[in-house]
Write an enzyme that holds these catalytic residues in place. Structure first.
Site, PDB file in Angstrom:
ATOM      1  N   HIS A   1      -8.871   6.938   2.692  1.00  0.00           N
ATOM      2  CA  HIS A   1      -8.360   8.180   2.127  1.00  0.00           C
ATOM      3  C   HIS A   1      -9.444   8.859   1.310  1.00  0.00           C
ATOM      4  CE1 HIS A   1      -8.083   5.695  -1.487  1.00  0.00           C
ATOM      5  NE2 HIS A   1      -7.878   6.797  -2.202  1.00  0.00           N
TER       6      HIS A   1
ATOM      7  N   HIS B   1      -6.792   1.695   1.585  1.00  0.00           N
ATOM      8  CA  HIS B   1      -6.413   2.516   2.737  1.00  0.00           C
ATOM      9  C   HIS B   1      -7.395   3.690   2.866  1.00  0.00           C
ATOM     10  CE1 HIS B   1      -3.049   3.713   5.533  1.00  0.00           C
ATOM     11  NE2 HIS B   1      -3.830   4.783   5.556  1.00  0.00           N
TER      12      HIS B   1
ATOM     13  N   CYS C   1       0.823  -1.205   0.000  1.00  0.00           N
ATOM     14  CA  CYS C   1       0.000   0.000   0.000  1.00  0.00           C
ATOM     15  C   CYS C   1       0.862   1.260   0.000  1.00  0.00           C
ATOM     16  CB  CYS C   1      -0.926   0.003   1.215  1.00  0.00           C
ATOM     17  SG  CYS C   1      -1.882   1.536   1.374  1.00  0.00           S
TER      18      CYS C   1
ATOM     19  N   ASN D   1     -14.303   8.496  -1.880  1.00  0.00           N
ATOM     20  CA  ASN D   1     -14.937   7.325  -2.471  1.00  0.00           C
ATOM     21  C   ASN D   1     -14.672   6.152  -1.538  1.00  0.00           C
ATOM     22  OD1 ASN D   1     -15.566   8.803  -4.840  1.00  0.00           O
ATOM     23  ND2 ASN D   1     -13.547   8.358  -5.685  1.00  0.00           N
TER      24      ASN D   1
ATOM     25  N   GLN E   1      -9.905  12.576  -1.530  1.00  0.00           N
ATOM     26  CA  GLN E   1      -9.201  13.395  -2.510  1.00  0.00           C
ATOM     27  C   GLN E   1      -9.701  14.842  -2.452  1.00  0.00           C
ATOM     28  OE1 GLN E   1      -8.500  11.374  -6.435  1.00  0.00           O
ATOM     29  NE2 GLN E   1      -9.961   9.884  -5.633  1.00  0.00           N
TER      30      GLN E   1
ATOM     31  N   HIS F   1      -4.394   0.884   8.111  1.00  0.00           N
ATOM     32  CA  HIS F   1      -4.820   0.440   6.782  1.00  0.00           C
ATOM     33  C   HIS F   1      -6.213  -0.173   6.773  1.00  0.00           C
ATOM     34  CE1 HIS F   1      -4.126  -0.980   2.643  1.00  0.00           C
ATOM     35  NE2 HIS F   1      -4.749  -2.082   3.008  1.00  0.00           N
TER      36      HIS F   1
END
Length: 368
Positions: free
Chosen positions: A193, A191, A69, A180, A195, A140
């Site tokens: 996250h 992982h 990752c 997303n 944007q 993670h």
């Protein structure tokens, strides 16, 4: 705000946001360069919208094994995108961006081309704007819904800080912070996250909202968003939760099986305008909504969640910052696919009445 700014080996910027003050020394030891290809904006003359073309994204990281990752902390055995052995929240420039930082886009460029008699099918511009990645936690296998309110408050501060920084760039007009979640949505990195996209133009959805806001102000003298929020609060049947500073509701016109809007009671246009109290209140409420969503079908809810913020070019046009969360899951073993009506002509058909979904979310329980 506890922020450390540094530069990755290929020149991209990285920002560390810590829950408490911390001194960081950042050194990226990798031998890497930015992928070539860039991006381009092309004008859709039928719909009057810009489309981004970014061929380099075809080679972006796709569903790596956990041990590979790129968003986990760096270890002695492996260097990642984050050159630290631990972190709280991190934001860095996307290595495979949809918008690659080209020159400022004149917002009237299509009108100029049309007036000059140019071929609109050939109207193009380098991919102005900027794309960033936000890592919510070094863990993670967790999710945003499992963070504590303190960490989520740090995430909110990071969103707000990056929004302010991107809006200060001449090539950015609107900032969209989004997440997303789930393979059903198309996620290729597991992982936790999100944007941040800095668009060089008002996005189509936002442009439509601004048009509606102007029409409402002209016809009634009222603020469309204040009027809508008051109507939802008065009706009550689609309210999921209401706090001192925020209301979470399923809009009467919800397009998706699960769709929730979180709207502040105060008229603010962008994230940096939120007060400390409003940010704290949002963090607790949002965690509650996310946890209700995960209980809804007895499994982790796949969703897209993003902040609707006013573009810099919107001037004094009415707009209210709000977060929109929606999911394509409509039952324990069924997904909502965008087929002929939705994808072909843009008319959404919702299988679950918004009032019923609001009731189910209320009954799903939460932590606040």
């Amino acid at each position: 705000m506890n922020r450390t700014q540094a530069t990755l080996a290929d020149g991209r910027e990285i920002f560390f946001y810590d829950d408490v003050p911390r001194t960081r020394t950042v050194h990226d030891t990798r031998d890497i360069v930015r992928p070539g290809g860039g991006s381009e904006l092309r004008w859709d003359a039928y719909l009057g919208e810009w489309v981004a073309v970014a061929a380099a994204r075809q080679h972006r990281t796709h569903k790596p094994a956990t041990a590979l990752c790129p968003l986990c902390p760096t270890t002695d055995e492996r260097a990642t995108e984050i050159p630290q052995d631990d972190y709280d929240v991190v934001v860095f420039e996307n290595r495979f961006p949809s918008l690659a930082g080209g020159p400022e886009l004149p917002l009237d460029k299509p009108e100029q081309a049309l007036a000059a008699g140019e071929d609109l099918t050939a109207l193009r511009h380098p991919g102005a704007g900027r794309c960033e990645v936000v890592c919510f936690t070094p863990e993670h296998t967790t999710s945003l819904a499992q963070l504590d309110p303190r960490r989520l408050r740090t995430v909110v501060d990071a969103w707000a800080d990056r929004t302010a920084a991107l809006l200060a760039l001449p090539e950015v007009d609107q900032v969209y912070c989004f997440e997303n979640r789930g393979e059903e949505i198309g996620v290729t990195l597991h992982h936790p996250h999100g944007q941040i996209y800095g668009y060089p133009f008002p996005t189509p959805r936002t442009a439509r909202m601004l048009e509606s806001a102007r029409a409402t102000r002209k016809a009634t003298g009222e603020d469309l968003f204040a009027r809508t929020l008051a109507a939802e609060q008065a009706a009550g049947e689609r309210i999921i939760s209401r706090t001192e500073h925020w209301t979470a509701f399923v809009p009467a016109w919800a397009r998706w099986p699960v769709e929730v809007h979180l709207m502040p009671h105060r008229a603010v246009r962008t994230l940096p305008e939120l007060s400390d109290a409003e940010r704290d209140d949002f963090a607790a409420l949002y965690l509650d909504i996310l946890q209700r969503g995960d209980r809804l079908f007895g499994t982790a809810l796949p969703y897209i969640s993003g902040w609707q913020q006013a573009p810099a070019s919107a001037g004094d046009t009415d707009f209210r910052l709000h977060l929109q969360l929606f999911s394509i899951r409509r039952a324990e073993n069924k997904l909502k696919y965008l087929a002929g009506s939705e994808s072909g002509v843009g008319v959404f058909i919702n299988d679950i009445p918004p009032e019923q979904m609001a009731q189910r979310l209320r009954e799903s329980g939460g932590t606040t």
